[in-house]
Design an enzyme around this catalytic site. Structure first.
Site, PDB file in Angstrom:
ATOM      1  N   LYS B  17       0.822  -1.222   0.000  1.00  0.00           N
ATOM      2  CA  LYS B  17       0.000   0.000   0.000  1.00  0.00           C
ATOM      3  C   LYS B  17       0.853   1.267   0.000  1.00  0.00           C
ATOM      4  O   LYS B  17       2.025   1.249   0.394  1.00  0.00           O
ATOM      5  CB  LYS B  17      -0.871   0.016   1.262  1.00  0.00           C
ATOM      6  CG  LYS B  17      -1.999  -0.996   1.230  1.00  0.00           C
ATOM      7  CD  LYS B  17      -2.790  -0.904   2.532  1.00  0.00           C
ATOM      8  CE  LYS B  17      -3.819  -2.021   2.606  1.00  0.00           C
ATOM      9  NZ  LYS B  17      -4.383  -2.146   3.941  1.00  0.00           N
ATOM     10  N   CYS B  18       0.216   2.380  -0.357  1.00  0.00           N
ATOM     11  CA  CYS B  18       0.831   3.700  -0.222  1.00  0.00           C
ATOM     12  C   CYS B  18       0.875   4.035   1.271  1.00  0.00           C
ATOM     13  O   CYS B  18      -0.066   3.717   1.985  1.00  0.00           O
ATOM     14  CB  CYS B  18       0.014   4.773  -0.928  1.00  0.00           C
ATOM     15  SG  CYS B  18      -0.002   4.594  -2.717  1.00  0.00           S
ATOM     16  N   PRO B  19       1.892   4.684   1.787  1.00  0.00           N
ATOM     17  CA  PRO B  19       3.056   5.165   1.044  1.00  0.00           C
ATOM     18  C   PRO B  19       4.242   4.196   1.037  1.00  0.00           C
ATOM     19  O   PRO B  19       5.329   4.565   0.637  1.00  0.00           O
ATOM     20  CB  PRO B  19       3.437   6.439   1.830  1.00  0.00           C
ATOM     21  CG  PRO B  19       3.155   6.058   3.257  1.00  0.00           C
ATOM     22  CD  PRO B  19       1.937   5.135   3.204  1.00  0.00           C
ATOM     23  N   TYR B  20       4.006   2.931   1.529  1.00  0.00           N
ATOM     24  CA  TYR B  20       5.152   2.025   1.707  1.00  0.00           C
ATOM     25  C   TYR B  20       5.800   1.624   0.383  1.00  0.00           C
ATOM     26  O   TYR B  20       6.998   1.358   0.325  1.00  0.00           O
ATOM     27  CB  TYR B  20       4.743   0.816   2.544  1.00  0.00           C
ATOM     28  CG  TYR B  20       4.027   1.251   3.802  1.00  0.00           C
ATOM     29  CD1 TYR B  20       4.696   2.022   4.753  1.00  0.00           C
ATOM     30  CD2 TYR B  20       2.679   0.966   4.012  1.00  0.00           C
ATOM     31  CE1 TYR B  20       4.046   2.498   5.873  1.00  0.00           C
ATOM     32  CE2 TYR B  20       2.023   1.429   5.129  1.00  0.00           C
ATOM     33  CZ  TYR B  20       2.709   2.190   6.063  1.00  0.00           C
ATOM     34  OH  TYR B  20       2.061   2.664   7.176  1.00  0.00           O
ATOM     35  N   ASN B  21       4.982   1.577  -0.691  1.00  0.00           N
ATOM     36  CA  ASN B  21       5.568   1.280  -2.014  1.00  0.00           C
ATOM     37  C   ASN B  21       6.550   2.386  -2.408  1.00  0.00           C
ATOM     38  O   ASN B  21       7.655   2.114  -2.898  1.00  0.00           O
ATOM     39  CB  ASN B  21       4.465   1.096  -3.066  1.00  0.00           C
ATOM     40  CG  ASN B  21       3.325   2.091  -2.880  1.00  0.00           C
ATOM     41  OD1 ASN B  21       3.530   3.185  -2.341  1.00  0.00           O
ATOM     42  ND2 ASN B  21       2.131   1.719  -3.335  1.00  0.00           N
TER      43      ASN B  21
END
Lengths: 327, 83
Positions: B17-21
């Site tokens: 998921k954002c923002p981990y990508n």
């Protein structure tokens, strides 16, 4: 807070922006005070990255786990931090002297930020009267050593952070060995003898020191980079005599004022670790909660400072007698 | 244009998921040399909109963007600025 500083704050609060910079003198103040923006100390380096005595251990091989990426994502996203900055934080060692009103918020934010090693020094046990401001401690902790109570919370908050407890009072005979193991010292103590001892020890060991003090509705903070900027004694050459220290009855404190100042100390420590921004070196930040105002006054280096001046007269650490504990 | 025949690392952030990508992409880019290229695979929708925006805001160059048969979005990124 030093009695002289109260005077200084009161005087500043009566002045309006644009007035001629003043020159204040009292028994304990010999400092030119200027409005922020009017002058900066010539040639003084306040950028954290340039401080020569701040070195960190190697962190190039460090790899983040998925949990750490999640935990520190809001740091890593920041252009000024990134993965490299977060690794610096994880490799850093900060010593917090006093696990009370200032040390609680400071240590909590530093642990949350991922500071690798956090040393906590305090010889006191939690008392009911602490709970109004010392947010690391809770009612069931009453009677427990503050370092133990604090370490328990900090470990729960962030297991990455190595917490070292020192149940002791710093003295001339033990402080140098203690601070030597750390990159930064954060002063969250509540009395003048210890404050002067910490200042002198950090100057002698060339250790970055982040000072703060609180009193009633006011607080002050300053960062001391020995060799680069003024120390606490440049501002206050000697501790005040017991008669000038406010009595215990006079020395109340709005709890969250300590929270503001302790948090500012954590901000300064992280900026220093990251090598970003301008530090409070040669500048004292003064917070007035009643007026809800921050003021920044320049503090020049005193060439005649007894500990960091050109011809220091204090070359050995001094254990002053306890006058009164303020907070 | 992307140089043909250039070897590049591929990182699959499908399901991230954002923002981990973006955080993982940034961490990889920080370790890379200037000029090196990485191919990042993200989900369509929010990740496909946000990751390119963030990495270009960092000063990196998006060389190519395409969708595969599975509907995943491939971002070919060249490191053009140090962090």
């Amino acid at each position: 807070m030093h009695a002289g500083t109260v005077f200084l704050i009161q005087d500043l609060s009566q002045r309006k922006r644009g007035e001629t910079p003043g020159f204040f003198r009292s028994q304990f103040i010999n400092v030119e005070v200027m409005e922020h923006g009017l002058d900066f100390l010539r040639g003084m380096t306040t950028r954290a990255a340039r401080h020569p005595s701040f070195h960190q251990t190697e962190h190039a091989m460090f790899q983040f786990t998925d949990k750490q990426i999640e935990r520190y994502s809001r740091h890593i996203i920041l252009p000024q931090v990134g993965g490299k900055g977060q690794k610096k934080i994880l490799s850093s060692r900060v010593l917090v002297l006093g696990a009370g009103g200032l040390g609680s918020p400071a240590a909590y934010y530093l642990a949350a930020a991922g500071v690798g090693t956090l040393g906590l020094v305090d010889n006191d046990v939690v008392d009911h009267s602490n709970l109004q401001r010392q947010i690391l401690h809770a009612t069931p902790d009453v009677g427990t050593y503050k370092t133990t109570s604090a370490a328990r919370k900090l470990h729960k908050l962030n297991p990455d952070c190595r917490i070292l407890e020192y149940i002791m009072r710093v003295k001339s005979g033990n402080i140098l060995d203690l601070i030597e193991k750390y990159d930064i010292v954060l002063d969250g103590t509540d009395n003048f003898p210890t404050r002067f001892l910490i200042n002198d020890a950090c100057v002698m060991a060339k250790k970055p020191l982040i000072h703060a003090g609180v009193f009633r509705f006011e607080g002050q903070a300053m960062t001391i980079l020995p060799g680069s900027g003024p120390c606490y004694r440049c501002l206050f050459p000697e501790p005040p005599p017991p008669g000038l220290v406010p009595s215990c009855q006079e020395a109340g404190i709005l709890g969250c004022v300590a929270g503001v100042l302790g948090t500012l100390q954590a901000v300064e420590a992280l900026k220093l670790i990251l090598g970003i921004g301008d530090l409070l070196v040669g500048k004292m930040l003064i917070f007035d909660a009643l007026e809800m105002q921050f003021r920044r006054v320049t503090v020049p280096r005193n060439p005649e400072c007894p500990v960091c001046g050109e011809h220091p007269t204090i070359t050995k650490l001094i254990d002053y007698d306890e006058a009164c504990e303020l907070t | 244009m992307m140089p043909t025949g250039t070897k590049r690392a591929v990182m699959n952030f499908h399901g991230v998921k954002c923002p981990y990508n973006y955080v993982k992409t940034k961490l990889a880019l920080e370790e890379m040399e200037l000029g090196q290229i990485v191919e990042v695979i993200v989900d369509e929708g929010e990740p496909a909109r946000h990751v390119p925006k963030s990495i270009t805001a960092d000063g990196q160059t998006l060389l190519e963007i395409f969708k595969d048969e599975a509907g995943l979005v491939h971002l070919v990124i060249q490191k053009t600025k140090e962090y």
